[in-house]
Design a protein around this motif. Structure first.
Motif, PDB file in Angstrom:
ATOM      1  N   ILE A   1      14.341  46.675  95.429  1.00 20.75           N
ATOM      2  CA  ILE A   1      14.716  45.419  96.550  1.00 20.75           C
ATOM      3  C   ILE A   1      16.119  45.167  96.766  1.00 20.75           C
ATOM      4  O   ILE A   1      17.509  46.212  96.551  1.00 20.75           O
ATOM      5  N   SER A   2      16.350  43.982  97.995  1.00 16.77           N
ATOM      6  CA  SER A   2      17.872  44.203  98.206  1.00 16.77           C
ATOM      7  C   SER A   2      18.896  43.477  97.250  1.00 16.77           C
ATOM      8  O   SER A   2      17.915  42.788  96.656  1.00 16.77           O
ATOM      9  N   LEU A   3      20.348  43.391  97.113  1.00 17.17           N
ATOM     10  CA  LEU A   3      21.253  43.050  96.170  1.00 17.17           C
ATOM     11  C   LEU A   3      20.390  41.188  96.675  1.00 17.17           C
ATOM     12  O   LEU A   3      20.745  40.088  95.627  1.00 17.17           O
ATOM     13  N   LYS A   4      20.671  40.814  97.737  1.00 22.27           N
ATOM     14  CA  LYS A   4      20.166  40.248  98.160  1.00 22.27           C
ATOM     15  C   LYS A   4      18.792  38.829  97.568  1.00 22.27           C
ATOM     16  O   LYS A   4      18.772  37.749  97.477  1.00 22.27           O
ATOM     17  N   GLU A   5      18.126  39.655  97.556  1.00 23.06           N
ATOM     18  CA  GLU A   5      16.632  39.305  97.534  1.00 23.06           C
ATOM     19  C   GLU A   5      17.412  39.109  95.858  1.00 23.06           C
ATOM     20  O   GLU A   5      16.226  38.032  95.264  1.00 23.06           O
ATOM     21  N   LEU A   6      17.468  39.934  95.113  1.00 21.78           N
ATOM     22  CA  LEU A   6      17.421  40.080  93.274  1.00 21.78           C
ATOM     23  C   LEU A   6      18.555  38.683  93.618  1.00 21.78           C
ATOM     24  O   LEU A   6      18.289  37.913  92.168  1.00 21.78           O
ATOM     25  N   GLN A   7      19.946  38.364  94.240  1.00 21.82           N
ATOM     26  CA  GLN A   7      19.968  37.455  93.979  1.00 21.82           C
ATOM     27  C   GLN A   7      19.600  36.138  93.609  1.00 21.82           C
ATOM     28  O   GLN A   7      19.587  34.876  93.728  1.00 21.82           O
ATOM     29  N   GLN A   8      18.289  35.703  94.619  1.00 20.05           N
ATOM     30  CA  GLN A   8      17.692  34.611  95.280  1.00 20.05           C
ATOM     31  C   GLN A   8      16.515  34.787  94.476  1.00 20.05           C
ATOM     32  O   GLN A   8      16.490  33.684  93.281  1.00 20.05           O
ATOM     33  N   ILE A   9      16.211  35.199  93.473  1.00 25.42           N
ATOM     34  CA  ILE A   9      15.103  35.952  92.550  1.00 25.42           C
ATOM     35  C   ILE A   9      15.652  34.970  91.331  1.00 25.42           C
ATOM     36  O   ILE A   9      15.389  33.863  90.274  1.00 25.42           O
ATOM     37  N   LEU A  10      16.815  35.663  90.615  1.00 24.97           N
ATOM     38  CA  LEU A  10      17.467  35.439  89.597  1.00 24.97           C
ATOM     39  C   LEU A  10      18.158  34.086  89.604  1.00 24.97           C
ATOM     40  O   LEU A  10      17.980  32.838  87.945  1.00 24.97           O
ATOM     41  N   THR A  11      18.343  33.558  90.464  1.00 21.95           N
ATOM     42  CA  THR A  11      18.777  31.834  90.454  1.00 21.95           C
ATOM     43  C   THR A  11      17.725  31.133  90.552  1.00 21.95           C
ATOM     44  O   THR A  11      18.267  30.093  90.301  1.00 21.95           O
ATOM     45  N   SER A  12      16.772  31.131  91.283  1.00 20.38           N
ATOM     46  CA  SER A  12      15.833  30.294  91.135  1.00 20.38           C
ATOM     47  C   SER A  12      14.921  30.629  89.949  1.00 20.38           C
ATOM     48  O   SER A  12      14.915  29.088  89.161  1.00 20.38           O
ATOM     49  N   ARG A  13      14.944  31.837  89.020  1.00 17.60           N
ATOM     50  CA  ARG A  13      14.435  31.433  87.594  1.00 17.60           C
ATOM     51  C   ARG A  13      15.359  31.225  87.046  1.00 17.60           C
ATOM     52  O   ARG A  13      14.709  30.152  85.549  1.00 17.60           O
ATOM     53  N   GLY A  14      16.637  31.169  86.907  1.00 19.69           N
ATOM     54  CA  GLY A  14      17.441  30.602  86.356  1.00 19.69           C
ATOM     55  C   GLY A  14      17.391  28.832  86.285  1.00 19.69           C
ATOM     56  O   GLY A  14      17.836  28.518  85.520  1.00 19.69           O
ATOM     57  N   GLU A  15      17.624  28.552  87.206  1.00 22.52           N
ATOM     58  CA  GLU A  15      17.886  27.569  86.999  1.00 22.52           C
ATOM     59  C   GLU A  15      16.541  26.705  86.873  1.00 22.52           C
ATOM     60  O   GLU A  15      16.339  25.820  86.605  1.00 22.52           O
TER      61      GLU A  15
END
Length: 89
Positions: free
Chosen positions: A55-69
């Motif tokens: 996956i791309s960096l942007k996709e990883l950022q979205q996944i981890l931000t969402s799971r963290g929140e």
């Protein structure tokens, strides 16, 4: 490409497992982890290599931000160069 992931929030069971499982699911290699807990407050800095990532960096950022929140954590994912520039003295 190396990335830096920071995780901050109230300690709870499974934080490292959640992050590392997401990375493993997307073929991202963990190079180093530094974490500590002070008075129930969790702080982690993780360095990983995305050379073989699916996956791309942007996709990883979205996944981890969402799971963290979802569990009350602040998770940031940055390219290593950006992290170094932001934390230079």
């Amino acid at each position: 490409m190396k990335i830096v992931i920071t995780v901050v929030g109230q300690d709870r069971v499974g934080i490292i497992a959640m992050v590392s499982n997401i990375l493993a699911d997307h073929n991202i290699n963990i190079l180093n982890i530094n974490q500590n807990i002070v008075d129930g407050f969790f702080n982690m800095v993780l360095i990983a290599d995305m050379a073989a990532a699916t996956i791309s960096l942007k996709e990883l950022q979205q996944i981890l931000t969402s799971r963290g929140e979802a569990i009350g954590l602040d998770i940031k994912v940055q390219h290593e160069d950006i992290f170094r520039i932001m934390h230079r003295i």
